[in-house]
Design an enzyme around this catalytic site. Structure first.
Site, PDB file in Angstrom:
ATOM      1  N   ASP A   1       3.147   8.645   1.545  1.00 49.83           N
ATOM      2  CA  ASP A   1       2.557   7.949   0.547  1.00 49.83           C
ATOM      3  C   ASP A   1       2.998   6.457   0.657  1.00 49.83           C
ATOM      4  OD1 ASP A   1       1.065   8.172  -2.143  1.00 49.83           O
ATOM      5  OD2 ASP A   1       3.004   7.569  -3.153  1.00 49.83           O
TER       6      ASP A   1
ATOM      7  N   GLU B   1       0.306   6.700   4.989  1.00 48.38           N
ATOM      8  CA  GLU B   1      -0.728   5.772   4.102  1.00 48.38           C
ATOM      9  C   GLU B   1      -0.303   4.459   3.948  1.00 48.38           C
ATOM     10  OE1 GLU B   1      -2.741   5.800  -0.418  1.00 48.38           O
ATOM     11  OE2 GLU B   1      -0.658   6.072  -0.121  1.00 48.38           O
TER      12      GLU B   1
HETATM   13  O1  TEU Z   1      -2.034   5.806  -3.228  1.00 46.42           O
HETATM   14  C1  TEU Z   1      -1.743   4.545  -3.101  1.00 46.42           C
HETATM   15  C2  TEU Z   1      -2.473   3.655  -3.360  1.00 46.42           C
HETATM   16  O2  TEU Z   1      -2.584   2.431  -3.067  1.00 46.42           O
HETATM   17  C3  TEU Z   1      -3.907   3.961  -4.307  1.00 46.42           C
HETATM   18  O3  TEU Z   1      -3.220   4.484  -5.379  1.00 46.42           O
HETATM   19  C4  TEU Z   1      -4.796   3.111  -4.594  1.00 46.42           C
HETATM   20  O4  TEU Z   1      -4.156   1.782  -4.912  1.00 46.42           O
HETATM   21  C5  TEU Z   1      -5.862   3.396  -5.445  1.00 46.42           C
HETATM   22  O5  TEU Z   1      -5.710   4.844  -5.584  1.00 46.42           O
HETATM   23  C6  TEU Z   1      -7.214   2.989  -5.195  1.00 46.42           C
HETATM   24  O6  TEU Z   1      -8.222   3.658  -5.917  1.00 46.42           O
HETATM   25  C7  TEU Z   1      -0.890   7.016  -3.306  1.00 46.42           C
HETATM   26  C8  TEU Z   1      -1.719   8.159  -3.495  1.00 46.42           C
HETATM   27  O7  TEU Z   1      -2.751   8.479  -2.762  1.00 46.42           O
HETATM   28  C9  TEU Z   1      -2.174   8.158  -4.862  1.00 46.42           C
HETATM   29  O8  TEU Z   1      -2.891   9.282  -5.446  1.00 46.42           O
HETATM   30  C10 TEU Z   1      -1.024   7.893  -5.889  1.00 46.42           C
HETATM   31  O9  TEU Z   1      -1.381   7.701  -7.237  1.00 46.42           O
HETATM   32  C11 TEU Z   1      -0.185   6.493  -5.547  1.00 46.42           C
HETATM   33  O10 TEU Z   1       0.159   6.597  -4.058  1.00 46.42           O
HETATM   34  C12 TEU Z   1       1.236   6.436  -6.186  1.00 46.42           C
HETATM   35  O11 TEU Z   1       2.274   7.436  -5.496  1.00 46.42           O
END
Ligand code: TEU
Length: 520
Positions: free
Chosen positions: A206, A261
């Site tokens: 993440d 990610e």
């Molecule tokens: O997402 C990281 C992230 O940058 C996204 O949250 C993005 O900003 C947003 O969803 C765009 O719509 C990760 C995970 O995939 C997400 O589910 C988490 O909420 C986030 O990290 C925090 O851990």
């Protein structure tokens, strides 16, 4: 058996399937998906033909961000089951030849994690420096202008008891860990070891680009003030952390891997996170996910991905849907387009990531205001999977979110019985991809094709396939184009609408139709 050359690592030829455990399958009928529920549905994954699953977090969590706020990295939240259920799921997947990636969330914890509870207990606590604390700015406000994700509030929360601010790039309940402290890195390595020792094949990591911070915590530029800081956090400090994670994975037997990610919205900024082959094995690349259903925009994304990643020997990834964004069926506006997009996604050079439910052609649920639960507005794409046409679709009396539209006709049971279904298309295309080295490992060259279309050749030795996608809602003739010349005498192997499969390709694409062609 004589070797014919280097065999690609499994994650390059694999089709990887994301499971959001809350939404996939409900083993105990409480309306929330769980690990036994996933175990009970592995036959679906086997029939689909995926090589690996990525499980979004199932760890102990107060669920402010539905599991991305972790309070115990090495324990399973009771809503999802037990550690024994996790072990059994890993074992069952392996018994079916399916690899398992789990989610690693290294950048923040829950504010209820014992580490943070210790850190906020006093300025002198040994764990204080595991998080990022600062005094107020001279005006009494937060230490800098960074903005949190989800809602435009400062990325800092003031802790009354100890009189300092802590950093959180996401919710106030998700304080950022301080990776500049080696104890934090070691603690996260312990988490990695814990899951590797239990047999997982690797991690989806993440927000990996967010873990290193500017030591000066300088303001974001004024023209970007008010936008979340996360997609701007691109720091040299992060790369040694990733290299050491890589070394840890490489020290384990078996082919363990990590896909990061990297939520930086330019492929040129993503590429460095592969390092010199010594950082991420794979990285997500989100700009194509944000491209509309438009041939020129997609052609540009394919060219950009190739030009940024090929020179450094980095293997691309492709993803159209996940738990953070509206499903591509909803974004593109029709099931026909979503089906054409399937052949686009699975026909490109790189590792495709599927998001559970896209194989059913599902769109986002409409979530009435009284049922909204996610602070990030992402409930629609997290709607539960309809397993059968009954009222509860396999989810007890009431599932935690409403079902997607058309759940009654788009369930797994309905589609499994219908070869013309979207599920049938996914099965055929995944099987064809696996059977063709050109498709799962080959080179890629864009071909000249009419406006509104994109076509490319995949080749691995003598094995060749051509993919052509019509992004328009009118039929298109390929007459006189490089794509047609190349496909003279070729046969339709898979068509997004099922039309003409097995027959000689006639040189014409239907509206929003994509085809895979093979030499006749
Ligand atoms: O997402 C990281 C992230 O940058 C996204 O949250 C993005 O900003 C947003 O969803 C765009 O719509 C990760 C995970 O995939 C997400 O589910 C988490 O909420 C986030 O990290 C925090 O851990």
């Amino acid at each position: 058996m004589a070797s014919v050359g280097p065999v690609e690592p499994w994650w390059e030829s694999a089709v990887i399937y994301q499971i959001y455990p809350r939404s996939f399958s409900d083993g105990d009928g409480d309306g929330v998906g769980d690990l036994p529920g996933i175990r009970a549905r592995l036959d679906h994954l086997v029939r689909l033909g995926v090589d690996a699953v990525w499980l979004s977090p199932f760890y102990r969590s107060p669920m402010k961000d539905f599991g991305y706020d972790i309070s115990d990295h090495c324990g399973v939240d009771p809503v999802f089951g037990t550690l024994a259920d996790a072990d059994a799921l890993i074992a069952d997947c392996h018994a079916h030849g399916i690899r398992v990636l789990v989610d690693l969330v290294p950048g923040h914890t829950s504010d209820r994690h014992p580490w943070f509870e210790a850190a906020r207990s006093s300025r002198d606590d040994p764990k204080r420096d595991w998080y990022i604390w600062r005094d107020s700015a001279p005006d009494g406000g937060p230490p800098n202008n960074w903005v949190a994700a989800f809602s435009p509030v400062p990325a800092w929360t003031f802790d009354d008891a100890t009189g300092q601010w802590y950093l959180h790039q996401f919710l106030p309940e998700q304080p950022d860990l301080n990776w500049a402290n080696p104890e934090v890195e070691e603690a996260m390595h312990d988490v990695v070891r814990f899951w590797l020792d239990r047999g997982v094949d690797g991690f989806r990591i993440d927000v990996i680009h967010g873990i290193g911070k500017d030591p000066l915590l300088a303001d974001d530029p004024p023209e970007l003030a008010g936008l979340p800081h996360v997609p701007l956090n691109d720091r040299p400090e992060t790369h040694p952390y990733i290299r050491r994670l890589r070394a840890l994975l490489d020290s384990y037997p078996g082919e363990r891997m990590m896909v990061g990610e990297v939520y930086l919205l330019d492929t040129a900024l993503v590429a460095p996170y592969y390092g010199d082959g010594d950082e991420l094995h794979l990285s997500f690349n989100f700009p194509p996910l944000y491209a509309p259903w438009d041939a020129e925009r997609w052609r540009a994304q394919i060219e950009k991905t190739t030009s940024e990643l090929d020179p450094i020997g980095a293997w691309p990834t492709w993803v159209l849907s996940n738990h953070d964004n509206p499903r591509h069926r909803t974004r593109y506006g029709s099931e026909a387009r979503a089906r054409a997009a399937t052949l686009l996604l699975l026909g490109l050079r790189g590792t495709p990531f599927l998001y559970a439910g896209e194989e059913l052609g599902l769109g986002d649920a409409e979530v009435p205001p009284e049922r909204v639960v996610d602070p990030g507005g992402r409930d629609g794409c997290r709607a539960p999977i309809p397993w059968d046409p009954t009222h509860g679709h396999g989810w007890g009396d009431e599932a935690w979110l409403p079902f997607p539209p058309e759940a009654a006709t788009h369930s797994v049971a309905d589609q499994a019985a219908d070869p013309h279904s979207t599920l049938g298309l996914y099965q055929r295309s995944i099987a064809a991809r696996r059977a063709s080295a050109a498709l799962h490992a080959g080179d890629q060259r864009l071909l000249g094709s009419p406006p509104g279309t994109v076509g490319w050749l995949r080749s691995a030795g003598a094995d060749r396939r051509i993919v052509v996608v019509n992004f328009t809602d009118a039929p298109v003739d390929l007459d006189g184009t490089e794509a047609l010349a190349a496909t003279d005498g070729w046969v339709v192997e898979v068509a997004s609408d099922g039309q003409g499969e097995g027959a000689r390709f006639g040189g014409r694409l239907g509206p929003d139709q994509a085809v895979w062609l093979r030499p006749g």
